[in-house]
Each structure stands twice: as structure tokens, then as C-alpha cells.
Scaffold this motif. Structure first.
Motif, mmCIF file in Angstrom:
data_model
loop_
_atom_site.group_PDB
_atom_site.id
_atom_site.type_symbol
_atom_site.label_atom_id
_atom_site.label_comp_id
_atom_site.label_asym_id
_atom_site.label_seq_id
_atom_site.Cartn_x
_atom_site.Cartn_y
_atom_site.Cartn_z
ATOM 1 N N GLU A 70 0.842 -1.195 0.000
ATOM 2 C CA GLU A 70 0.000 0.000 0.000
ATOM 3 C C GLU A 70 0.884 1.254 0.000
ATOM 4 O OE1 GLU A 70 -3.974 1.710 2.304
ATOM 5 O OE2 GLU A 70 -2.582 0.428 3.392
ATOM 6 N N PRO A 71 1.480 1.576 -1.160
ATOM 7 C CA PRO A 71 2.395 2.717 -1.206
ATOM 8 C C PRO A 71 1.704 4.054 -0.977
ATOM 9 C CG PRO A 71 2.027 1.836 -3.411
ATOM 10 C CD PRO A 71 1.406 0.872 -2.458
ATOM 11 N N ARG A 72 0.409 4.097 -1.262
ATOM 12 C CA ARG A 72 -0.390 5.285 -0.961
ATOM 13 C C ARG A 72 -1.732 4.829 -0.401
ATOM 14 N NH1 ARG A 72 0.311 9.820 -5.783
ATOM 15 N NH2 ARG A 72 2.563 10.092 -5.549
ATOM 16 N N PRO A 73 -2.343 5.627 0.475
ATOM 17 C CA PRO A 73 -3.632 5.212 1.051
ATOM 18 C C PRO A 73 -4.645 4.863 -0.035
ATOM 19 C CG PRO A 73 -2.796 7.163 2.177
ATOM 20 C CD PRO A 73 -1.895 6.936 1.004
ATOM 21 N N GLY A 74 -5.182 3.642 0.060
ATOM 22 C CA GLY A 74 -6.196 3.204 -0.902
ATOM 23 C C GLY A 74 -5.643 2.565 -2.158
ATOM 24 N N SER A 75 -4.335 2.673 -2.384
ATOM 25 C CA SER A 75 -3.711 2.039 -3.561
ATOM 26 C C SER A 75 -3.068 0.739 -3.113
ATOM 27 C CB SER A 75 -2.658 2.965 -4.180
ATOM 28 O OG SER A 75 -3.253 4.152 -4.652
ATOM 29 N N VAL A 76 -3.829 -0.349 -3.188
ATOM 30 C CA VAL A 76 -3.373 -1.647 -2.689
ATOM 31 C C VAL A 76 -3.057 -2.554 -3.871
ATOM 32 C CG1 VAL A 76 -3.959 -3.649 -1.289
ATOM 33 C CG2 VAL A 76 -4.802 -1.381 -0.629
ATOM 34 N N PHE A 77 -1.812 -3.035 -3.900
ATOM 35 C CA PHE A 77 -1.376 -3.880 -5.005
ATOM 36 C C PHE A 77 -1.484 -5.356 -4.635
ATOM 37 C CE2 PHE A 77 0.244 0.184 -6.132
ATOM 38 C CZ PHE A 77 0.301 0.179 -7.521
ATOM 39 N N PRO A 78 -1.623 -6.242 -5.629
ATOM 40 C CA PRO A 78 -1.716 -7.680 -5.345
ATOM 41 C C PRO A 78 -0.469 -8.171 -4.607
ATOM 42 C CG PRO A 78 -2.311 -7.210 -7.627
ATOM 43 C CD PRO A 78 -1.739 -5.946 -7.073
ATOM 44 N N ILE A 79 -0.670 -9.083 -3.657
ATOM 45 C CA ILE A 79 0.445 -9.583 -2.864
ATOM 46 C C ILE A 79 1.491 -10.260 -3.747
ATOM 47 C CG2 ILE A 79 -0.852 -11.696 -2.347
ATOM 48 C CD1 ILE A 79 1.881 -10.063 -0.165
ATOM 49 N N GLN A 80 1.050 -10.956 -4.820
ATOM 50 C CA GLN A 80 2.024 -11.625 -5.684
ATOM 51 C C GLN A 80 2.967 -10.611 -6.328
ATOM 52 O OE1 GLN A 80 -1.245 -12.022 -5.770
ATOM 53 N NE2 GLN A 80 -1.795 -14.210 -5.848
ATOM 54 N N VAL A 81 2.424 -9.474 -6.734
ATOM 55 C CA VAL A 81 3.243 -8.416 -7.339
ATOM 56 C C VAL A 81 4.154 -7.797 -6.292
ATOM 57 C CG1 VAL A 81 3.188 -6.140 -8.439
ATOM 58 C CG2 VAL A 81 1.538 -7.904 -9.128
ATOM 59 N N SER A 82 3.600 -7.439 -5.156
ATOM 60 C CA SER A 82 4.372 -6.771 -4.104
ATOM 61 C C SER A 82 5.495 -7.661 -3.586
ATOM 62 C CB SER A 82 3.447 -6.384 -2.948
ATOM 63 O OG SER A 82 2.454 -5.493 -3.383
ATOM 64 N N PHE A 83 5.205 -8.929 -3.368
ATOM 65 C CA PHE A 83 6.192 -9.874 -2.848
ATOM 66 C C PHE A 83 7.377 -9.992 -3.798
ATOM 67 C CE2 PHE A 83 7.903 -14.196 -2.517
ATOM 68 C CZ PHE A 83 8.069 -14.354 -1.150
ATOM 69 N N ARG A 84 7.104 -10.197 -5.098
ATOM 70 C CA ARG A 84 8.183 -10.381 -6.078
ATOM 71 C C ARG A 84 8.985 -9.100 -6.288
ATOM 72 N NH1 ARG A 84 8.708 -15.487 -5.454
ATOM 73 N NH2 ARG A 84 6.914 -16.731 -6.094
ATOM 74 N N GLU A 85 8.305 -7.981 -6.341
ATOM 75 C CA GLU A 85 9.018 -6.719 -6.565
ATOM 76 C C GLU A 85 9.858 -6.341 -5.347
ATOM 77 O OE1 GLU A 85 9.285 -5.205 -9.481
ATOM 78 O OE2 GLU A 85 8.110 -6.914 -10.194
ATOM 79 N N LEU A 86 9.324 -6.599 -4.160
ATOM 80 C CA LEU A 86 10.078 -6.265 -2.961
ATOM 81 C C LEU A 86 11.333 -7.120 -2.840
ATOM 82 C CD1 LEU A 86 10.477 -4.767 -0.313
ATOM 83 C CD2 LEU A 86 8.978 -6.444 0.795
ATOM 84 N N GLU A 87 11.232 -8.404 -3.127
ATOM 85 C CA GLU A 87 12.422 -9.230 -2.929
ATOM 86 C C GLU A 87 13.541 -8.858 -3.900
ATOM 87 O OE1 GLU A 87 12.212 -13.449 -3.153
ATOM 88 O OE2 GLU A 87 11.687 -13.507 -5.262
ATOM 89 N N LYS A 88 13.201 -8.319 -5.064
ATOM 90 C CA LYS A 88 14.246 -7.810 -5.964
ATOM 91 C C LYS A 88 14.971 -6.643 -5.318
ATOM 92 C CE LYS A 88 11.594 -7.387 -9.691
ATOM 93 N NZ LYS A 88 11.189 -7.104 -11.088
ATOM 94 N N LYS A 89 14.214 -5.752 -4.698
ATOM 95 C CA LYS A 89 14.831 -4.614 -4.006
ATOM 96 C C LYS A 89 15.704 -5.092 -2.842
ATOM 97 C CE LYS A 89 10.883 -1.575 -4.961
ATOM 98 N NZ LYS A 89 9.811 -0.768 -4.331
ATOM 99 N N LEU A 90 15.177 -6.024 -2.066
ATOM 100 C CA LEU A 90 15.910 -6.496 -0.888
ATOM 101 C C LEU A 90 17.207 -7.188 -1.283
ATOM 102 C CD1 LEU A 90 12.888 -7.874 1.176
ATOM 103 C CD2 LEU A 90 14.133 -5.746 1.567
ATOM 104 N N ALA A 91 17.163 -8.004 -2.332
ATOM 105 C CA ALA A 91 18.385 -8.653 -2.808
ATOM 106 C C ALA A 91 19.413 -7.605 -3.212
ATOM 107 C CB ALA A 91 18.072 -9.575 -3.981
ATOM 108 N N GLY A 92 18.956 -6.539 -3.862
ATOM 109 C CA GLY A 92 19.853 -5.472 -4.291
ATOM 110 C C GLY A 92 20.377 -4.627 -3.147
ATOM 111 N N GLN A 93 19.838 -4.845 -1.937
ATOM 112 C CA GLN A 93 20.324 -4.140 -0.749
ATOM 113 C C GLN A 93 21.093 -5.067 0.184
ATOM 114 O OE1 GLN A 93 16.379 -2.899 0.110
ATOM 115 N NE2 GLN A 93 16.592 -0.899 -0.857
ATOM 116 N N GLY A 94 21.317 -6.305 -0.275
ATOM 117 C CA GLY A 94 22.133 -7.245 0.482
ATOM 118 C C GLY A 94 21.401 -8.040 1.536
#
Length: 396
Positions: A70-94
């Protein structure tokens, strides 16, 4: 069997640095580590070129999944999208092992991600998605607000079904803990939550009147988690008396103690003390509580977590190193120490034979850490190729 070799690395061990060493990986596990360059043949090689080799970061408390959903109030993205996109960021942060912190606030919480039914749905989804293809290791951290009386049966069910990897008890009511100073709480609500002064006053008064769980109920939930080997944490400890309650709940982790004397006492009592890496990096608490750097200077911090800013972990390590802390000690605060507290140090958290080959190759640019390559289970999951600025025809 796949054999890989990382050589020409400054290898950060749990208690020292090997200035020029080699790590040999067989399949997903570190086989051995030695000084100098191995003469083993027919292996895949990575030349670290004199960079640091450190363990993959273990983040015990990260709210990042909430922001991704939920990057903005009321803008809720599917968990499958959020999970995959977040783990790419986390991997890139070590970050190679993440404890997704989900706040179970109340049924009608203002934030979608903190409503009871939504939290349990997200936990189910994380457990399901983490069993599929993934870049990093995913765990769940259920943050249970002790005013959320109606959620108790669901919390117990979640624990008994082994869906939770860490449980923390929180109390965000006004007049104690993080919000012990009512004027600071009011200012926070007005400036950060955009409440009017009247709305802030009303919320604070309502908060102070909220019903809290009886200690017997808390102990029952804690015992349920303890029997299943789930680490238990407290949150925003502000008094010595609260630490006594924490110990009675079989907690072993004190997250974000708000006063130095409380952090010192928590350490004396054998609790792992957790502070926020953003706090350490910025040099202050965003909520006017204990400074992480002050706590570090008094040697009462065991663990740094990313809290709300995942990139802070690696940068905080190098800030501490630049200020004179041994690199291995700073690294332990985001690798081995959280792994010990969370009971996963038999697999991850340090570069030692027999452990999973979760390894970061990190160089420095103007004393700033530059992540070059990330291995998880011996496989390269992320690689950065930094380039010099290139001139484009037609532009100066």
C-alpha cells in the motif's frame, strides 16, 4: 555437485578478517575458507578484486512489505506483485533473509495492511509464495498490538499452524512506550498523520482509554509460541517494570528500548537489544527516543534492523566501521547476532564451513559501501555492473 570459488577477498569472519582469502562453495553450502588462493581446478570462480566478502544480511524487523502493498492510502497492489518486486529490491540491498513485519493493529485500522483479516491473508500469502521460486529467504514476524483483543483466537491459530517465525508484543497507546510524551505524540499525529489538533487530541484520549489484554492471556499466547520454538520480542520498552513483564512472557528480544537505562537493563537481563539501522544512520530517533548511536557507544546494542528503510542496514555497518568499530563486530550486528536471536544461526548469519553460502561482495566508493554481487545458497541472485558516465552523441 557444483563447486564455486570466491577468491582475492577480505573475508569477514565472526571474530576476525582474513585479509586475502578464498571461499569454496559446494552446491549451496560453504565447504571451507582459507587464506590465500586455492589451487582447486575445474571450478566456477569469482574474483572479489580485494573487496569485502560478508555474510548475507539477516533483517529481523522490516515493515517494507506494508509499503510495497500500500504505497499510498487506498492504492493496494496484489500480494504476488508486491512480494516479487520487494524481494528484488531487498536482494539489491544485500538482505538475504528477511522477517516481514506485519502489524496486527485492529479490525478497522486506517491502514489496509494493518487490519486483522488483511494481515492474516498476507501471512498466508508470504508462506505460500516463499515455497516457490525466490531470490532470498522469507520469514514472517507478527507484531501483535495488545489492545487488539478480538484477534487473540486468530493469533493463537496462526501460531499453532506454524505460520509465524517471530512474535512481538506491542503497546502503542498514548502515555507510555514510544508515545510516553503526549506532546510529542500529538506533534507526530499532526505533522506525519495530518490530523487536525482537535482530531489528534481526540485520538490520544481514546487511545489512553483502550482496553488491553490481561497478562494471563499474553502469557498464554507467549507459552504457545515458546513451545513451538518461535522467538518472542517486546517493543518500545520504556521502564524496568516492563522488562520484568517481558521476561515473564519468555521474550528474548527487546526491540527499540526508548531510554538508555532501559537498554542497559535489558542487556543485563540477557535480552538481545535491537535498534533501528535508520536511527543509527541518521544519528537520531525519528520519534525522539533513544539514539541508536548513543546506545552503540554504551555497548548495549546487539542487533540493527532495517525497520522502515531496508537500504540502511549495509550503510549503518560501514558507518560504524568508519567510526572505529571492528568491521566484524559491525557486520555481526546485522548477520550473526540476529540469526542467533532468531534461532537460525545453524544455517545462516556467518561465513563458516557448513553454513549456507549467503555471501555479499562489497567494495567501497568514497567510504560508501557498494554492493557488487549477492549469493544466496551459492547462486548469484543479484549482480551490479557500475559504469562510468557515457557521453551521448549530440549532448555535452
Amino acid at each position: 555437485m557444483t563447486v564455486r570459488q570466491i577468491y582475492n577477498a577480505k573475508i569477514v569472519m565472526p571474530d576476525r578478517v582474513i585479509p586475502n582469502g578464498t571461499i569454496v562453495i559446494k552446491d549451496d553450502t560453504i565447504e571451507w575458507i582459507e587464506e590465500g588462493h586455492s589451487d582447486e581446478k575445474n571450478v566456477e570462480v569469482t574474483d572479489a578484486a580485494g573487496s569485502w566478502a560478508i555474510p548475507g544480511l539477516v533483517d529481523s524487523h522490516s515493515d517494507a512489505i506494508e509499503m510495497e502493498l500500500e504505497p499510498r492510502p487506498g492504492s493496494v497492489f496484489p500480494i504476488q506483485v508486491s512480494f516479487r518486486e520487494l524481494e528484488k529490491k531487498l536482494a539489491g540491498q544485500g538482505i538475504t533473509t528477511i522477517y516481514h513485519s506485519l502489524s496486527l493493529l485492529e479490525e478497522n485500522a486506517k491502514k489496509w495492511t494493518r487490519q486483522n483479516d488483511k494481515v492474516f491473508r498476507v501471512i498466508d500469502a508470504i508462506n505460500r509464495l516463499s515455497k516457490g521460486v525466490h531470490l532470498i529467504r522469507h520469514k514472517t514476524h507478527l507484531r501483535f498490538e495488545i489492545t487488539n483483543v478480538e484477534a487473540v483466537p486468530n493469533v493463537r491459530e496462526c501460531i499453532e499452524a506454524n505460520k509465524v517465525d517471530q512474535l512481538s508484543f506491542m503497546d502503542h497507546t498514548s502515555g507510555q512506550g514510544q508515545f510516553r510524551n503526549l506532546e510529542v505524540h500529538k506533534k507526530y499525529l499532526i505533522e506525519h498523520r495530518h490530523y487536525t489538533e482537535e482530531q489528534a487530541d481526540r485520538l490520544i484520549e481514546e487511545s489512553r482509554r483502550q482496553q488491553k489484554l490481561e497478562p494471563a492471556v499474553l502469557r498464554s499466547l507467549a507459552e504457545c509460541a515458546f513451545r513451538r520454538g518461535i522467538p518472542i520480542a517486546s517493543h518500545d520498552d520504556d521502564t524496568i517494570d516492563k522488562l520484568a513483564l517481558v521476561k515473564s512472557l519468555k521474550a528474548t528480544i527487546s526491540e527499540f528500548p526508548v531510554e538508555l537505562d532501559v537498554a542497559k537493563k535489558a542487556k543485563e537481563m540477557g535480552l538481545y537489544v535491537v535498534m533501528g539501522a535508520p536511527n543509527a544512520l541518521l544519528g537520531r530517533s525519528h520519534s525522539h527516543n533513544l539514539s541508536a548511536m548513543e546506545a552503540v557507544e554504551h555497548d548495549v546494542v546487539d542487533i540493527l534492523c532495517s525497520d522502515y528503510y531496508p537500504a540502511s542496514l549495509l550503510h549503518a555497518v560501514f558507518k560504524l566501521y568508519r567510526r572505529g568499530m571492528a568491521i566484524w563486530k559491525a557486520v555481526n550486528m546485522v548477520t550473526l547476532n540476529p540469526a542467533k536471536a532468531l534461532k537460525i544461526d545453524h544455517e545462516v548469519g556467518s561465513l563458516e564451513p557448513g553454513k549456507k553460502a549467503d555471501i555479499l561482495i562489497v567494495s567501497e566508493d568514497d567510504r560508501r559501501p557498494v554492493l557488487q554481487k549477492v549469493f544466496v545458497g551459492g547462486q548469484v541472485v543479484c549482480q551490479m555492473r557500475y559504469q562510468q558516465p557515457a557521453k551521448v552523441r549530440g549532448f555535452r
